[in-house]
Enzyme design. Structure first.
Site, PDB file in Angstrom:
ATOM      1  CG  HIS A   1       6.786  27.370   0.041  1.00  0.00           C
ATOM      2  ND1 HIS A   1       5.617  28.042   0.326  1.00  0.00           N
ATOM      3  CD2 HIS A   1       6.404  26.126  -0.339  1.00  0.00           C
ATOM      4  CE1 HIS A   1       4.590  27.240   0.130  1.00  0.00           C
ATOM      5  NE2 HIS A   1       5.043  26.083  -0.290  1.00  0.00           N
TER       6      HIS A   1
ATOM      7  CE1 TYR B   1       7.778  27.011   3.844  1.00  0.00           C
ATOM      8  CE2 TYR B   1       6.457  25.043   3.521  1.00  0.00           C
ATOM      9  CZ  TYR B   1       6.549  26.403   3.707  1.00  0.00           C
ATOM     10  OH  TYR B   1       5.409  27.162   3.749  1.00  0.00           O
TER      11      TYR B   1
ATOM     12  CG  MET C   1       1.527  30.144   6.945  1.00  0.00           C
ATOM     13  SD  MET C   1       3.083  30.570   6.116  1.00  0.00           S
ATOM     14  CE  MET C   1       3.974  29.021   6.257  1.00  0.00           C
TER      15      MET C   1
ATOM     16  CG  HIS D   1      -0.202  29.233   2.636  1.00  0.00           C
ATOM     17  ND1 HIS D   1       0.261  28.104   3.268  1.00  0.00           N
ATOM     18  CD2 HIS D   1       0.909  29.956   2.352  1.00  0.00           C
ATOM     19  CE1 HIS D   1       1.589  28.129   3.351  1.00  0.00           C
ATOM     20  NE2 HIS D   1       1.995  29.247   2.799  1.00  0.00           N
TER      21      HIS D   1
ATOM     22  CG  HIS E   1       2.992  34.731   3.468  1.00  0.00           C
ATOM     23  ND1 HIS E   1       3.031  34.758   2.097  1.00  0.00           N
ATOM     24  CD2 HIS E   1       3.111  33.420   3.809  1.00  0.00           C
ATOM     25  CE1 HIS E   1       3.188  33.529   1.625  1.00  0.00           C
ATOM     26  NE2 HIS E   1       3.232  32.702   2.654  1.00  0.00           N
TER      27      HIS E   1
ATOM     28  CG  HIS F   1       4.407  30.140  -2.420  1.00  0.00           C
ATOM     29  ND1 HIS F   1       4.399  30.620  -1.127  1.00  0.00           N
ATOM     30  CD2 HIS F   1       3.168  30.351  -2.906  1.00  0.00           C
ATOM     31  CE1 HIS F   1       3.193  31.091  -0.844  1.00  0.00           C
ATOM     32  NE2 HIS F   1       2.425  30.940  -1.908  1.00  0.00           N
ATOM     33  CG  HIS F   2       7.449  31.924   1.005  1.00  0.00           C
ATOM     34  ND1 HIS F   2       6.331  31.143   1.159  1.00  0.00           N
ATOM     35  CD2 HIS F   2       8.242  31.615   2.065  1.00  0.00           C
ATOM     36  CE1 HIS F   2       6.438  30.392   2.237  1.00  0.00           C
ATOM     37  NE2 HIS F   2       7.590  30.658   2.809  1.00  0.00           N
TER      38      HIS F   2
END
Length: 565
Positions: A307, A204, A452, A388, A386, A236-237
């Site tokens: 991320h 991150y 998450m 994982h 969201h 990823h985001h």
């Protein structure tokens, strides 16, 4: 089985045309040549499938004919490619398309649960999306695998030995045109500053960005991702946060969000301005609302968080990805806001191993909404879910007077109408996980192998309620550890130096320990995080709160394919 004798160069074959006719299982194999050129629809959506970026899936949807057109692009094709769709990512009971060679000729095969015929259509294949299988509402699990050696006969087509990868994709998108942007729209890019992506699986990255001084109030009317070419499979985001306006200065920082060198003030940069995840399209605000940017009561400082998911440990890759904000000085009627629902990022919420469908639930209680929302309530117009890798589905419902009255969003589809959230209402976000392929417990957290349960809801008018999430009370969790350890004949240690992760990992997971944990999460008091945009709690008592009581659940409306049966 049907065999067609035609010549084929493997590189010429990319896509096939499929039509649903009946419910049977069939394998079709063809020795195949490059097809003639046909007219093709434009493909509006794209997503990388594998971490190395070798495979890219493109597609579009035709709602009048209820068809989805797909195209698979391969950078380096060796001896074949597998592409499939399944309910949860497993090859069993999946629709599979396989292209392979035996060292001399190339072949094309289809193993399909609900299709009985196919014909070739140039470089595309299409599939009906109204079949009431795993293709209906929600996320589709795309299976892929590369063949590194020739396959000499059908007996060698053992799908499980290919070790296919999985990518989760929202194939069905809303059938609504993008609204026109105002003529005076401007853009602002909040980007990572040429970061060298660390050689580790999960990173991150935090970067502080400063807005121009004395920037007047504007409204963000749209935002979209800006991904560095070549990094589409690693980013990823991305999120952009506004810092607390109470801080006059924020240290300039660009580095790992987990670093001990990260300035403490970055923890007070929590007001969400934009959130994007892999595969998401540009986000548009409704015509009567916009997200405030600049002006009195706002901060000049923004925190960009990217991320990076780098499971192949690629080194030396540089990145300048981020978010492009489209904003206008012509203010709209309402200031919009973003509220974070679900579960707090904490290891106290865990999923036992070898679970087919384990549920965790996050609460936004009636006490929090009564404290933080205006008398007239708020209007929710969109949301973004969201999880994982273990996530199967997410569902957020609105609870009023103990009864579920509306679904805010389920899986990846938000309702076509606005929901009104009043003072005293509650929001319940339930996430379902599958850990059948895991031998160790999965805890909540930021890592890609952690989990998450998040729903960003977009609403107006804006309030100071930034985050409304929960987790199980830690004292009750310690009682769980004591009970299971005594049952399994071990001494329990709640020593300060023993982390929750270590306590979970020390357990012997069986049906009893998993069922008791599930019961704990369903019945024990919770710790509420009813947070302002300054990251401070609203005044009140938020520990050991009772779980909202739901006496009547809302039944799911039938899918269109179910009505037409």
């Amino acid at each position: 089985m049907r065999l067609l004798n035609k010549d084929l160069r493997l590189q010429d074959v990319t896509l096939m045309y499929l039509t649903v006719l009946a419910t049977v299982v069939v394998l079709l194999v063809a020795s195949y040549q490059a097809p003639a050129v046909h007219s093709r629809p434009a493909l509006a959506y794209h997503i990388p499938l594998d971490p190395s970026g070798q495979l890219e899936l493109s597609w579009n949807i035709s709602y009048p004919t209820q068809e989805v057109y797909l195209e698979l692009k391969v950078k380096e094709l060796h001896h074949g490619i597998l592409l499939g769709m399944s309910d949860r990512g497993e090859p069993i009971n999946a629709d599979l398309v396989l292209l392979w060679d035996d060292g001399h000729k190339s072949y094309f095969g289809v193993r399909i649960q609900i299709m009985t015929a196919f014909s070739f259509l140039g470089e595309l294949f299409k599939r009906l999306h109204s079949t009431c299988d795993f293709f209906v509402e929600g996320t589709v699990h795309i299976i892929y695998a590369m063949l590194e050696r020739p396959i000499l006969s059908l007996h060698e087509l053992n799908i499980s030995r290919l070790q296919p990868g999985v990518q989760r994709v929202l194939l069905l998108r809303p059938d609504t045109p993008s609204p026109a942007l105002p003529r005076d729209v401007r853009t602002l890019e909040v980007l990572a500053p040429d970061v060298i992506i660390p050689t580790q699986e999960t990173t991150y990255w935090c970067h502080i960005y400063q807005l121009p001084p004395n920037m007047p109030k504007n409204h963000i009317v749209m935002y979209e991702s800006v991904i560095t070419p070549g990094n589409e499979a690693i980013v990823h985001h991305i999120e952009v946060f506004e810092c607390s306006p109470q801080m006059d200065t924020v240290p300039q920082y660009s580095g790992s969000c987990d670093s001990k060198m990260k300035p403490r003030k970055l923890n007070y940069c929590r007001h969400v301005l934009a959130a994007w995840a892999m595969g998401a399209e540009p986000f548009y605000y409704p015509a009567d609302a916009g997200l405030p940017l600049g002006g009195e009561g706002s901060s000049r400082f923004l925190r960009l968080e990217v991320h990076y998911h780098n499971p192949l440990l690629i080194s030396g890759r540089r990145d300048s990805s981020g978010i492009r904000l489209w904003y206008t000085p012509s203010l709209r009627r309402f200031d919009a806001g973003i509220m974070e629902l679900g579960l707090v990022y904490t290891p106290v919420m865990a999923i036992p191993p070898r679970q087919r469908a384990f549920q965790l639930t996050g609460y936004c209680t009636d006490k929090c909404t009564q404290t933080a929302l205006p008398v007239g309530g708020i209007h929710i117009f969109a949301s973004q879910l969201h999880t994982h890798l273990a996530g199967l589905g997410v569902r957020t419902v609105l609870v009023r007077g103990g009864r579920e009255v509306d679904v805010v969003q389920e899986d990846k589809h938000f309702s076509t109408h606005y929901q009104v959230l009043n003072q005293g209402d509650a929001l319940v976000t339930k996430c379902t996980y599958n850990t059948e392929d895991r031998d160790k417990v999965t805890v909540g957290g930021f890592g890609i192998m952690e989990e998450m349960c998040i729903n960003y809801v977009h609403y107006y008018p804006r309030t100071q309620l930034e985050l409304c999430k929960s987790h199980v009370d830690t004292d009750y969790l310690q009682k769980y550890f004591s009970l299971i350890n005594r049952f399994q004949g071990r001494e329990s240690c709640s020593c300060p130096q023993t982390t929750v992760e270590e306590q979970f990992s020390s357990l012997s997971w069986d049906g009893f320990s998993g069922e008791v944990l599930n019961s704990l999460y369903l019945t024990s008091p919770i710790s509420m995080h009813c947070n302002q945009s300054t990251a401070e709690l609203f005044p009140g008592e938020w520990e050991k709160q009772e779980i909202p009581v739901v006496t009547a659940e809302l039944q799911r409306a039938p899918y269109p394919c179910e009505l037409s049966r």
